[in-house]
Each structure stands twice: as C-alpha cells, then as structure tokens.
Design a protein around this motif. Sequence first.
Motif, PDB file in Angstrom:
ATOM      1  N   TRP A  76      39.969  70.347   7.413  1.00 44.37           N
ATOM      2  CA  TRP A  76      38.711  70.310   6.668  1.00 44.37           C
ATOM      3  C   TRP A  76      37.930  71.601   6.886  1.00 44.37           C
ATOM      4  N   ARG A  77      37.884  72.085   8.113  1.00 42.28           N
ATOM      5  CA  ARG A  77      37.133  73.319   8.393  1.00 42.28           C
ATOM      6  C   ARG A  77      37.764  74.522   7.693  1.00 42.28           C
ATOM      7  N   ILE A  78      39.097  74.552   7.659  1.00 43.04           N
ATOM      8  CA  ILE A  78      39.780  75.643   6.961  1.00 43.04           C
ATOM      9  C   ILE A  78      39.443  75.597   5.469  1.00 43.04           C
ATOM     10  N   THR A  79      39.487  74.404   4.895  1.00 48.04           N
ATOM     11  CA  THR A  79      39.187  74.226   3.477  1.00 48.04           C
ATOM     12  C   THR A  79      37.720  74.538   3.187  1.00 48.04           C
ATOM     13  N   LYS A  80      36.837  74.116   4.073  1.00 43.58           N
ATOM     14  CA  LYS A  80      35.409  74.414   3.926  1.00 43.58           C
ATOM     15  C   LYS A  80      35.182  75.920   3.942  1.00 43.58           C
ATOM     16  N   GLN A  81      35.965  76.641   4.734  1.00 42.97           N
ATOM     17  CA  GLN A  81      35.841  78.095   4.806  1.00 42.97           C
ATOM     18  C   GLN A  81      36.106  78.726   3.440  1.00 42.97           C
ATOM     19  N   TRP A  82      37.081  78.162   2.711  1.00 44.66           N
ATOM     20  CA  TRP A  82      37.439  78.720   1.405  1.00 44.66           C
ATOM     21  C   TRP A  82      36.479  78.280   0.310  1.00 44.66           C
ATOM     22  N   HIS A  83      35.992  77.047   0.389  1.00 44.24           N
ATOM     23  CA  HIS A  83      35.287  76.461  -0.745  1.00 44.24           C
ATOM     24  C   HIS A  83      33.838  76.083  -0.456  1.00 44.24           C
ATOM     25  N   GLY A  84      33.317  76.452   0.725  1.00 44.51           N
ATOM     26  CA  GLY A  84      31.965  76.043   1.086  1.00 44.51           C
ATOM     27  C   GLY A  84      30.893  76.538   0.138  1.00 44.51           C
ATOM     28  N   ASN A  85      31.126  77.680  -0.517  1.00 42.81           N
ATOM     29  CA  ASN A  85      30.135  78.251  -1.429  1.00 42.81           C
ATOM     30  C   ASN A  85      30.494  78.042  -2.893  1.00 42.81           C
ATOM     31  N   ASP A  86      31.452  77.164  -3.156  1.00 40.41           N
ATOM     32  CA  ASP A  86      31.853  76.881  -4.534  1.00 40.41           C
ATOM     33  C   ASP A  86      30.688  76.205  -5.274  1.00 40.41           C
ATOM     34  N   PRO A  87      30.279  76.733  -6.427  1.00 38.43           N
ATOM     35  CA  PRO A  87      29.134  76.149  -7.149  1.00 38.43           C
ATOM     36  C   PRO A  87      29.451  74.812  -7.807  1.00 38.43           C
ATOM     37  N   ASN A  88      30.728  74.464  -7.889  1.00 34.81           N
ATOM     38  CA  ASN A  88      31.109  73.205  -8.542  1.00 34.81           C
ATOM     39  C   ASN A  88      30.646  72.025  -7.698  1.00 34.81           C
ATOM     40  N   PRO A  89      29.758  71.172  -8.225  1.00 31.56           N
ATOM     41  CA  PRO A  89      29.257  70.044  -7.428  1.00 31.56           C
ATOM     42  C   PRO A  89      30.349  69.052  -7.045  1.00 31.56           C
ATOM     43  N   ALA A  90      31.413  68.975  -7.845  1.00 36.96           N
ATOM     44  CA  ALA A  90      32.499  68.056  -7.519  1.00 36.96           C
ATOM     45  C   ALA A  90      33.215  68.483  -6.245  1.00 36.96           C
ATOM     46  N   VAL A  91      33.331  69.790  -6.042  1.00 39.20           N
ATOM     47  CA  VAL A  91      33.972  70.310  -4.834  1.00 39.20           C
ATOM     48  C   VAL A  91      33.127  69.986  -3.608  1.00 39.20           C
ATOM     49  N   LYS A  92      31.820  70.229  -3.714  1.00 38.17           N
ATOM     50  CA  LYS A  92      30.915  69.924  -2.603  1.00 38.17           C
ATOM     51  C   LYS A  92      30.945  68.433  -2.273  1.00 38.17           C
ATOM     52  N   LYS A  93      30.919  67.601  -3.309  1.00 40.89           N
ATOM     53  CA  LYS A  93      30.948  66.155  -3.087  1.00 40.89           C
ATOM     54  C   LYS A  93      32.234  65.744  -2.392  1.00 40.89           C
ATOM     55  N   ALA A  94      33.365  66.313  -2.832  1.00 48.83           N
ATOM     56  CA  ALA A  94      34.648  65.961  -2.227  1.00 48.83           C
ATOM     57  C   ALA A  94      34.684  66.368  -0.757  1.00 48.83           C
ATOM     58  N   LEU A  95      34.208  67.579  -0.457  1.00 48.67           N
ATOM     59  CA  LEU A  95      34.186  68.049   0.930  1.00 48.67           C
ATOM     60  C   LEU A  95      33.269  67.182   1.789  1.00 48.67           C
ATOM     61  N   ASP A  96      32.096  66.838   1.250  1.00 47.84           N
ATOM     62  CA  ASP A  96      31.150  66.014   2.004  1.00 47.84           C
ATOM     63  C   ASP A  96      31.721  64.625   2.279  1.00 47.84           C
ATOM     64  N   GLU A  97      32.366  64.037   1.289  1.00 47.80           N
ATOM     65  CA  GLU A  97      32.926  62.697   1.470  1.00 47.80           C
ATOM     66  C   GLU A  97      34.081  62.706   2.462  1.00 47.80           C
ATOM     67  N   LEU A  98      34.889  63.752   2.400  1.00 47.18           N
ATOM     68  CA  LEU A  98      35.972  63.878   3.372  1.00 47.18           C
ATOM     69  C   LEU A  98      35.423  63.959   4.790  1.00 47.18           C
ATOM     70  N   HIS A  99      34.379  64.772   4.963  1.00 45.54           N
ATOM     71  CA  HIS A  99      33.850  64.946   6.316  1.00 45.54           C
ATOM     72  C   HIS A  99      33.121  63.701   6.800  1.00 45.54           C
ATOM     73  N   GLU A 100      32.528  62.959   5.903  1.00 44.90           N
ATOM     74  CA  GLU A 100      31.890  61.705   6.295  1.00 44.90           C
ATOM     75  C   GLU A 100      32.920  60.760   6.905  1.00 44.90           C
ATOM     76  N   GLY A 101      34.092  60.682   6.269  1.00 41.14           N
ATOM     77  CA  GLY A 101      35.160  59.847   6.812  1.00 41.14           C
ATOM     78  C   GLY A 101      35.652  60.343   8.155  1.00 41.14           C
ATOM     79  N   LEU A 102      35.759  61.666   8.295  1.00 39.72           N
ATOM     80  CA  LEU A 102      36.195  62.243   9.565  1.00 39.72           C
ATOM     81  C   LEU A 102      35.170  61.995  10.669  1.00 39.72           C
TER      82      LEU A 102
END
Length: 221
Positions: A76-102
């Motif tokens: 997740w941290r590696i993926t966040k490094q690549w996509h943390g600044n992605d303007p697409n809200p779907a990407v942010k939502k997916a990353l946030d939901e993944l980390h909530e589960g973790l």
Amino acid sequence: MATLDELDHQFTRDLNAAVVLLEQDEFEKCNEALRSLIADSAMPRYHRIKCFTVLAGLLDDFHEAYVFYVKGETLWRITKQWHGNDPNPAVKKALDELHEGLEEMREALVNDEERPDDTPIPDVEADVLRTLEFYYARVEEDREIAEAEGETWSEDEMSDEDMGGGEEVSDKETKVEVEQKSGDKEESDAQNVGEKETAVQGKEPKDEMVCLEGVAVEGFY
C-alpha cells in the motif's frame, strides 16, 4: 493479451468469489483461492493488497497472518508513493478504503489476545520499513543487472519474492523482538527507505501493477 480493464474485471470476479467462500465459512477453499490469486504476477496491486488483507484476517497462525498484513501495508505504501497525488477521486477513495482495512487488521493483530505466549507485541512500523528496504534493494539490484546486460530496465512486476517472500518478517526473532530495535536503528531505517522512495519516484511502474482506476468494487465490501 488481456487489456487492463479485462484484467481488472477478471481479478475482481475471482476475488469476490473468494470473499463469498469466506462468508460461507469455506475457510480452506477461500485460503486456496486467495493464494492462487497472489501467485499470479499479473494481479493488479489493488487486488493483491485486498488478498493480503483478507488472508491476514483468515489465518489462525498469528505469524503467518502478520506476514501477510506487513506485505499488504508495504505494498500500500509503495502504491501510495506512485498515486498519492493523483487528482482522480476514485483513486484516492480506493487507496483510503484499502488502508482502512489494513488499519483494522493492524489493530486486530496487535491486540490479539490469542497471540502466542512467546510472541511480544510486534513493532509494526519497524517491520514495514524493513520490508520496504528489502523491496527497494531488489528494485535496485534488478536495475543494475539489466544495465550490466545492456537491457532496458523497468520495475519488475510485484510478487511475493519482491516483498521478501516472508523471509523479512516471518522469522520470529526478526519480526517481534522489539527489545533489540533501538531508536537510532529505526531512525536510520526510516531515512534509508525515504531516500530510496525518492530515488525511484520518477520511474513509473508497469500499468498492470497499479490498476486502480475503474476497479469494479460494487458489492465487494
């Protein structure tokens, strides 16, 4: 060759099917299905993180469950490094939901009252940093080999081996002896990992590794 959308839908279907097995208390079949999925190097990171998280909650063996959690958090941290600044809200939502589960899985493992008596509370941050260190060392090693052989280098597809194959966190002494980790060592690890994250930030990984956009997650959670 399957397109990214086709891969996305394929792995979403397979992962949803594994979750259905879990809901039906078919634990062994769910375990087998998830392990089969993570053995496929074509699996996008989104689905791989989900597999690691579900396995961490599924397994009775604390040490093995913890290994899968650390792999999920590291990826997740590696993926966040690549996509943390992605303007697409779907990407942010997916990353946030993944980390909530973790995060939920982290709390469950750290506070597990059935943790083996010889296993102290794990130092999660140190273990994740160590696994990140291993991953970036592998990336650098592969780059140097490719350059030495005159080949064009690109970041390898994510696999269990890239995450340490369990070696970095599955050994009880390596993973949980918090007493042996000094503050200076943890600070040094954090600094080294931060430097390596910065060093590879400009290199975009293969698309099939990071298929976050357009993930069909309806009914998944």
